[in-house]
Enzyme design. Sequence first.
Site, mmCIF file in Angstrom:
data_model
loop_
_atom_site.group_PDB
_atom_site.id
_atom_site.type_symbol
_atom_site.label_atom_id
_atom_site.label_comp_id
_atom_site.label_asym_id
_atom_site.label_seq_id
_atom_site.Cartn_x
_atom_site.Cartn_y
_atom_site.Cartn_z
ATOM 1 N N GLY A 1 2.881 -1.052 4.244
ATOM 2 C CA GLY A 1 2.768 0.316 4.031
ATOM 3 C C GLY A 1 4.082 0.689 3.835
ATOM 4 O O GLY A 1 4.735 0.663 2.663
ATOM 5 N N HIS B 1 -9.754 1.168 4.437
ATOM 6 C CA HIS B 1 -8.365 1.344 5.333
ATOM 7 C C HIS B 1 -8.654 2.253 6.425
ATOM 8 O O HIS B 1 -9.424 3.408 6.261
ATOM 9 C CB HIS B 1 -7.432 1.896 4.059
ATOM 10 C CG HIS B 1 -5.918 1.880 4.745
ATOM 11 N ND1 HIS B 1 -5.545 3.049 5.682
ATOM 12 C CD2 HIS B 1 -5.039 0.907 4.761
ATOM 13 C CE1 HIS B 1 -4.396 2.653 6.175
ATOM 14 N NE2 HIS B 1 -4.013 1.534 5.573
ATOM 15 N N GLU C 1 -5.741 -5.358 10.549
ATOM 16 C CA GLU C 1 -4.970 -4.372 10.389
ATOM 17 C C GLU C 1 -5.446 -3.230 11.563
ATOM 18 O O GLU C 1 -6.145 -2.361 11.363
ATOM 19 C CB GLU C 1 -4.967 -3.484 9.092
ATOM 20 C CG GLU C 1 -3.992 -2.428 9.155
ATOM 21 C CD GLU C 1 -3.650 -1.885 7.741
ATOM 22 O OE1 GLU C 1 -2.565 -2.339 7.184
ATOM 23 O OE2 GLU C 1 -4.106 -1.169 7.392
ATOM 24 N N ASN D 1 0.781 -1.219 -0.059
ATOM 25 C CA ASN D 1 0.117 -0.088 -0.007
ATOM 26 C C ASN D 1 0.909 1.272 -0.167
ATOM 27 O O ASN D 1 1.420 1.483 1.008
ATOM 28 C CB ASN D 1 -0.944 0.061 0.921
ATOM 29 C CG ASN D 1 -1.827 1.226 1.320
ATOM 30 O OD1 ASN D 1 -1.795 1.748 0.355
ATOM 31 N ND2 ASN D 1 -2.438 1.347 2.455
ATOM 32 N N TRP D 2 0.953 1.745 -1.208
ATOM 33 C CA TRP D 2 2.091 2.944 -1.103
ATOM 34 C C TRP D 2 1.401 4.271 -0.615
ATOM 35 O O TRP D 2 2.203 5.194 -0.603
ATOM 36 C CB TRP D 2 2.349 3.087 -2.761
ATOM 37 C CG TRP D 2 3.363 2.248 -3.195
ATOM 38 C CD1 TRP D 2 3.706 1.231 -2.490
ATOM 39 C CD2 TRP D 2 3.948 2.238 -4.430
ATOM 40 N NE1 TRP D 2 4.733 0.556 -3.343
ATOM 41 C CE2 TRP D 2 4.859 1.127 -4.569
ATOM 42 C CE3 TRP D 2 3.871 3.005 -5.592
ATOM 43 C CZ2 TRP D 2 5.533 0.890 -5.773
ATOM 44 C CZ3 TRP D 2 4.717 2.749 -6.559
ATOM 45 C CH2 TRP D 2 5.492 1.731 -6.838
ATOM 46 N N LYS D 3 0.199 4.213 -0.482
ATOM 47 C CA LYS D 3 -0.667 5.177 0.023
ATOM 48 C C LYS D 3 -0.378 6.591 -1.045
ATOM 49 O O LYS D 3 -0.215 6.371 -2.445
ATOM 50 C CB LYS D 3 -0.066 5.834 1.263
ATOM 51 C CG LYS D 3 -0.057 4.723 2.386
ATOM 52 C CD LYS D 3 -0.001 4.979 3.750
ATOM 53 C CE LYS D 3 -0.135 3.401 4.377
ATOM 54 N NZ LYS D 3 -0.215 3.703 5.924
#
Length: 250
Positions: free
Chosen positions: A226, A93, A164, A8-10
Site C-alpha cells: 500500500g 480488501h 493480509e 494498491n494505491w487506494k
Amino acid sequence: MKKLVVANWKMNPVSLDLGRKIFMSIEHRMHLAKNTEAVICPPSLFLPAFSHYSAKVKLGAQNLSWEEQGAFTGEISPLMVKAFKTDYAILGHSERRLFFGETDSMVAFKLYAALKHKLIPIVCLGGEKNAKKDDMKKLVAKQFKAVTRQIEKKDLHRIVFVYEPVWAISTMKNSEPATGEHANELVEYIHELAGVNSHVLYGGTVNKNNVQQFAKYPMIDGALVGAASLDPDNFWQIIKEFERESIHRG
Ligand code: PEP
C-alpha cells in the site's frame, strides 16, 4: 513461477499527472526485472490513461462489481475494467470489509465474476474487525472457505491469494507488520488450502526496509504493497528484493 509485487494505491494520488509520473517511473525500470511481475492497481478512473503504457507493468482494479451492467449506482463492471487492459482485480480488501460493509458472500460473488471474465483475482484473507493475532489461521480458513465456495477446485490456481492481516496494514490504528516468520506460516497454510500451483503473497506494511524479512521465504510469492507503492523508489526496492531472492534460488 514469477514473483508478483502488487501496488494498491487506494484513493491516491488525487492528481492524474502525479499518478502518471509514479507509474512511468516504475514502468521504465521493469525491463531489469526478469523473474518478477509488477501490477499497479490505481484508482479506477486512472485505468484508461494508464492502459496506453501498460506493457511491462500490469494493471489491476481495486474492486469489482459482480454484475456486468445495469442499475447499480457507483459500481464498476468487470467488462469496463477489461476494456482498459486490466488483468487483475483486488477483492475482499480489509478496507472494503471494514469501511464499506463487504461480506464473505459479496466477495464470493465478485470472485466468481472475476474468473468468469478472465480477470486474475487478488483475494485478500485476514481482514476482519477485531481479528485476533493469535487466531489468524481460524479466520483465514473461514474466509477462504466462504469466498471460494462457488469455485471449482481446478480453478483455484487462477486466483492470487494474499495473507493480509488487518492489524498489519500501515494505516490502521496501532498497526504493526507481521514478522516474517508469522507471514510465512500463514502463507504456507493458504498454500495448503489452495493446493498445488497456488500463488500466495503477503501484505501489510511491506517497504524497502523490511522486505527482506518476507522475500527470503520461498513460499511467499510476492507482496501486496500500500503506502510504499506510492513512492517509486521504495516500490522498486521491493521488486528488486523479490527479484534478487528468486534469482539467488534459481
Ligand atoms: C494494503 O492495504 O493493501 C497494504 C498492503 O497497505 P500497507 O502496505 O500500507 O500496509
